[in-house]
Design a protein around this motif. Structure first.
Motif, PDB file in Angstrom:
ATOM      1  N   ALA A 132     -21.495 -40.395 -71.988  1.00  0.00           N
ATOM      2  CA  ALA A 132     -22.817 -39.644 -71.518  1.00  0.00           C
ATOM      3  C   ALA A 132     -23.858 -40.470 -71.242  1.00  0.00           C
ATOM      4  N   HIS A 133     -24.803 -39.873 -70.538  1.00  0.00           N
ATOM      5  CA  HIS A 133     -25.948 -40.558 -70.053  1.00  0.00           C
ATOM      6  C   HIS A 133     -27.202 -40.363 -70.727  1.00  0.00           C
ATOM      7  N   LEU A 134     -27.816 -41.332 -71.283  1.00  0.00           N
ATOM      8  CA  LEU A 134     -29.011 -41.075 -71.941  1.00  0.00           C
ATOM      9  C   LEU A 134     -30.228 -41.039 -70.993  1.00  0.00           C
ATOM     10  N   ASP A 152     -30.515 -30.812 -71.172  1.00  0.00           N
ATOM     11  CA  ASP A 152     -29.169 -30.579 -71.148  1.00  0.00           C
ATOM     12  C   ASP A 152     -28.637 -31.863 -70.095  1.00  0.00           C
ATOM     13  N   ASP A 153     -29.191 -32.362 -69.205  1.00  0.00           N
ATOM     14  CA  ASP A 153     -28.746 -33.393 -68.377  1.00  0.00           C
ATOM     15  C   ASP A 153     -29.661 -34.514 -68.645  1.00  0.00           C
ATOM     16  N   ASP A 154     -29.255 -35.462 -69.646  1.00  0.00           N
ATOM     17  CA  ASP A 154     -27.795 -35.199 -70.308  1.00  0.00           C
ATOM     18  C   ASP A 154     -27.870 -35.376 -71.795  1.00  0.00           C
ATOM     19  N   GLY A 155     -29.272 -34.787 -72.329  1.00  0.00           N
ATOM     20  CA  GLY A 155     -29.392 -34.903 -73.602  1.00  0.00           C
ATOM     21  C   GLY A 155     -28.186 -34.064 -74.668  1.00  0.00           C
ATOM     22  N   GLY A 184     -29.128 -45.353 -66.561  1.00  0.00           N
ATOM     23  CA  GLY A 184     -29.021 -45.567 -64.964  1.00  0.00           C
ATOM     24  C   GLY A 184     -28.297 -44.525 -64.243  1.00  0.00           C
ATOM     25  N   GLU A 185     -27.864 -43.450 -64.937  1.00  0.00           N
ATOM     26  CA  GLU A 185     -26.803 -42.708 -64.280  1.00  0.00           C
ATOM     27  C   GLU A 185     -27.490 -41.868 -63.010  1.00  0.00           C
ATOM     28  N   GLU A 186     -28.997 -41.524 -63.187  1.00  0.00           N
ATOM     29  CA  GLU A 186     -29.705 -40.769 -62.318  1.00  0.00           C
ATOM     30  C   GLU A 186     -29.971 -41.883 -61.064  1.00  0.00           C
ATOM     31  N   GLN A 187     -30.217 -43.115 -61.488  1.00  0.00           N
ATOM     32  CA  GLN A 187     -30.448 -43.813 -60.304  1.00  0.00           C
ATOM     33  C   GLN A 187     -29.366 -44.404 -59.435  1.00  0.00           C
ATOM     34  N   ASN A 212     -19.003 -36.893 -70.336  1.00  0.00           N
ATOM     35  CA  ASN A 212     -19.915 -35.752 -70.568  1.00  0.00           C
ATOM     36  C   ASN A 212     -21.198 -35.627 -70.014  1.00  0.00           C
ATOM     37  N   ASP A 213     -21.284 -34.873 -68.893  1.00  0.00           N
ATOM     38  CA  ASP A 213     -22.868 -34.674 -68.359  1.00  0.00           C
ATOM     39  C   ASP A 213     -23.087 -33.253 -68.140  1.00  0.00           C
ATOM     40  N   MET A 214     -23.941 -32.868 -68.795  1.00  0.00           N
ATOM     41  CA  MET A 214     -24.351 -31.369 -68.630  1.00  0.00           C
ATOM     42  C   MET A 214     -23.348 -30.475 -69.411  1.00  0.00           C
ATOM     43  N   ILE A 215     -23.380 -30.324 -70.519  1.00  0.00           N
ATOM     44  CA  ILE A 215     -22.277 -29.436 -71.297  1.00  0.00           C
ATOM     45  C   ILE A 215     -22.930 -28.412 -72.069  1.00  0.00           C
TER      46      ILE A 215
HETATM   47 ZN   LIG Z   1     -26.448 -35.953 -65.328  1.00  0.00          ZN
END
Ligand SMILES: [Zn+2]
Length: 448
Positions: A132-134, A152-155, A184-187, A212-215
């Protein structure tokens, strides 16, 4: 008494009965126990802490003890370490990193770091990786200081990751399970690259990445409210096929049977059987239209990978500055996350990881033969610790495996009067207590 005795003798002598392999159990109460152990309250508590760091933007500071990505990373690390203390040190925590430059990174480059917990299995060669991304963001992708709650994205995904680690740390598995909180997912999917590269560099045989990204959103932009449906995305064709392999695939079929897709089928079957009021739908796409996630980096390194995501995305809340305009609240706030739904998604991950980790490895060298005959012969290599194998088949236009047969501890089986051209075939390995690997489609296209 005489007629009864002769009946017993006749039954015992029947060759068909003597040859049928004993079928391992197909029902696993412990998976229901795992579903029940996932706590929506704890998920909310974790996400509340994550939102509390103000922003978790990848380029925010690493010096504040209470705000920004550095503080968030330390907190996640502390959670993994606490879980490990509670399971007699069952988790090893590492923080792999790389320095990146790019369109969404500073010219001089910046370090991106993942926080990773490793739950070692008894088999040193098998790995399953949950991600998942922090990191979080607001409207301007380079804005690293404004509040970016990313609930949500991506808590939601990061909360699932920590909760899954806590639940699964109570069990011992054959395969190693890795829990990676990526940055660094968003970057630019950098954290996914870091952990996928780390896996490759360390020779990990990754059988599946569950991203898991936005669940957590159940109130969509279209005003639909739905807390029952979820999506699991996967690529249909392996990233690394040669043109010749691709040509054979186009001709003989199998365009929708990559190992990633068969992992998705496996997860959906389990989730839909074990989780109440939940339907995980298999999406025939690598990710949402023209969008990406960290699992793509696993695919790029040749590993099977899938993405879990909510169906009801809400774009007023995603990647938005927190603000109110004309009475409408924008921003990825905690109050918009449905933690009962996150719990179902977490449970889907946890039972899939547990089931795969208790099962033997997926069979290798799966082949089929039988053109111009009425029978189909399926063959494969023996898998360590497999008690037997189950052959699956389905109509060529069916999305999910439809039929199966347990064939016992053999590495070749002839399906009588089942014509090779009429079906798609696959094989799964089975442990003595009935845990199955994902189904492996024959040839290079389906190889794990
Ligand atoms: Zn995301």
């Amino acid at each position: 008494m005489r007629p009864l005795l002769s009946l017993v003798v006749a039954l015992a002598a029947a060759p068909a009965l003597a040859q049928a392999p004993a079928v391992p159990p197909g029902e696993h109460p412990v998976l229901r126990e795992i579903v029940t152990a996932v706590s929506s309250e704890r998920l909310k508590d974790i996400d509340t802490h994550l939102v509390g760091f103000g922003t978790r933007h990848t380029l925010s500071t690493t010096t504040s003890p209470t705000r920004d990505i550095g503080a968030a990373r330390l907190w996640v690390k502390a959670q993994f370490e606490q879980i490990s203390r509670d399971c007699a040190g069952c988790l090893e925590v590492i923080t792999p990193s790389q320095v990146f430059t790019g369109a969404r990174m500073p010219k001089a480059g910046a370090e991106v770091m993942d926080v990773v917990a490793i739950q070692k299995g008894s088999d040193p060669n098998r790995y399953l990786v949950m991600t998942a991304h922090l990191d979080s963001r607001v409207s301007d992708i380079m804005n690293s200081s404004s509040d970016a709650p990313g609930a949500d994205d991506d808590g939601s995904g990061t909360s699932a990751l920590i909760e899954a680690a806590r639940v699964l740390s109570k069990y011992k598995f054959a395969a190693t399970i890795v829990y990676s909180a990526d940055s660094g997912e968003e970057q630019g999917l950098y954290g996914g690259k870091i952990i996928a590269d780390y896996a490759k560099a360390h020779g990990w045989n990754v059988e599946a990445n569950l991203n898991n990204d936005m669940i957590g959103s159940t109130h969509g932009s279209s005003s639909v409210i739905d807390n029952m449906d979820a999506h699991v995305f996967s690529e249909g064709i392996r990233d690394d096929l040669t043109p010749e392999q691709l040509n054979r695939l186009r001709y003989n079929g199998g365009l929708v049977d990559s190992p990633s897709r068969n992992v998705a089928r496996y997860i959906a079957k389990l989730a839909n059987a074990y989780i109440p009021n939940f339907h995980l739908e298999i999406m025939y796409r690598t990710d949402r239209f023209d969008r990406g996630g960290d699992h793509v980096m696993f695919n790029r390194n040749g590993y099977p990978a899938v993405r879990f995501t909510e169906v009801q995305e809400n774009w007023q809340r995603q990647h938005q500055d927190v603000r109110r305009v004309d009475g409408v609240q924008y921003g990825d706030l905690l109050k918009f996350v449905d933690f009962g739904y996150v719990a179902k998604m977490t449970a889907a991950n946890a039972i899939a990881l547990a089931s795969m980790a208790w099962a033997p490895a997926p069979p290798a060298d799966v082949n089929i033969a039988g053109a111009l005959t009425p029978d189909t012969t399926v063959s494969w290599q023996a898998v360590p610790n497999a008690a037997g194998y189950r052959i699956y088949w389905r109509a060529t236009d069916a999305p999910q495996w439809q039929h199966s047969m347990y064939v016992g501890d053999v590495t070749r089986y002839v399906l009588k009067d089942r014509v090779i051209s009429d079906w798609y075939f696959g094989v799964a390995s089975v442990s003595k207590d009935g845990y199955e690997s994902p189904v492996v489609f024959p040839g290079p296209a389906g190889t794990f």
